[in-house]
Design a protein around this motif. Sequence first.
Motif, PDB file in Angstrom:
ATOM      1  N   THR A   1      71.733  14.357  73.150  1.00  0.00           N
ATOM      2  CA  THR A   1      70.353  14.191  72.709  1.00  0.00           C
ATOM      3  C   THR A   1      69.485  13.614  73.827  1.00  0.00           C
ATOM      4  O   THR A   1      68.307  13.943  73.935  1.00  0.00           O
TER       5      THR A   1
ATOM      6  N   ALA B   1      68.392  16.462  75.966  1.00  0.00           N
ATOM      7  CA  ALA B   1      67.282  17.180  75.335  1.00  0.00           C
ATOM      8  C   ALA B   1      65.974  16.415  75.525  1.00  0.00           C
ATOM      9  O   ALA B   1      64.916  17.022  75.770  1.00  0.00           O
TER      10      ALA B   1
ATOM     11  N   GLU C   1      62.456  17.709  77.464  1.00  0.00           N
ATOM     12  CA  GLU C   1      61.128  17.602  76.843  1.00  0.00           C
ATOM     13  C   GLU C   1      60.195  16.759  77.704  1.00  0.00           C
ATOM     14  O   GLU C   1      59.024  17.095  77.897  1.00  0.00           O
TER      15      GLU C   1
ATOM     16  N   LEU D   1      74.614  19.877  76.420  1.00  0.00           N
ATOM     17  CA  LEU D   1      73.414  20.623  76.064  1.00  0.00           C
ATOM     18  C   LEU D   1      73.690  22.122  76.144  1.00  0.00           C
ATOM     19  O   LEU D   1      73.231  22.901  75.304  1.00  0.00           O
TER      20      LEU D   1
ATOM     21  N   THR E   1      74.598  24.624  71.618  1.00  0.00           N
ATOM     22  CA  THR E   1      73.441  25.464  71.347  1.00  0.00           C
ATOM     23  C   THR E   1      73.471  25.865  69.885  1.00  0.00           C
ATOM     24  O   THR E   1      74.522  26.037  69.285  1.00  0.00           O
TER      25      THR E   1
ATOM     26  N   VAL F   1      67.448  22.121  69.955  1.00  0.00           N
ATOM     27  CA  VAL F   1      66.676  21.421  70.982  1.00  0.00           C
ATOM     28  C   VAL F   1      65.256  21.147  70.492  1.00  0.00           C
ATOM     29  O   VAL F   1      64.703  20.060  70.698  1.00  0.00           O
TER      30      VAL F   1
END
Length: 273
Positions: free
Chosen positions: A11, A14, A18, A43, A47, A52
């Motif tokens: 996480t 991700a 971002e 990551l 999937t 994501v």
Amino acid sequence: MEAVSKTAQWTAAARALESERPDAVFVDPYARTVAADTGFKLLDRYTGAGTVEFLAIRTGYLDRAIAKAVADRGIRQVVFVAAGMDTRPYRLDCWADDTTVYELDRPALLLAKDQLLDNSEPPSGVTRRPVAVDLAGEWTELLLLAGYRTDRPTLWVVEGLSFFLTEDDVRRLLGTIRELSAAGTVLLGDFASRISLINPLARPFLNALAEDGAPWRFGTDEPEQFLAECGWQVREVRQPGEEGAEFGRWPYRVVPREVPGVPRSFLYTADPA
């Protein structure tokens, strides 16, 4: 670290991606550091349908809900339950002076996090207290020994945890949090729906988690009722893509709650009942 703990680095990876977008919903300058190589490998492995995008939305929703709770209620005692590689004590600027943040998680994860952050300190006025616990077992005494006060309103954040626990463990956890909470407390968190646990579109993602020792075990289609049974009154529930939980990230049509059989995620804000 245990398999579930390693998902915290997933996480974080991700969040790093971002944060590096020109139109970022939030910026986490620590995310790439705490994700490390493990997070980015996961990551690639984890999937799935909207995973994501959901992580970006969840972080954005909770960031804003945390800031609102602190501003509206003047909360100065915060507990991140299963804190993982969360860096909000460092990166958010909403904290009031004299705020104490307790981070509950497994010992190995907390140690790894401190090492990755190289003993960085949160901003002035914020005290961070890691508390090594097993959240599926007895942990309240350890939190109290760390200085937690049951007579102060608390902001509890239970993010990205419930799906890894059994239903009994989730009920026990939320009930314990309720028992420790004074008036003025706010609970923030997320749930998956039951069908999300068997969603064929997310099968590669769910299989990878199970193979790595971190299967999803719990979901609820009625978050309001479930929280009420655990001693909480919901103030709001949002699905990704709905107003206040969209941020231009959700790529799918939002299906109304009354339509059955649809995989869903829920983000919630609740008060003690």
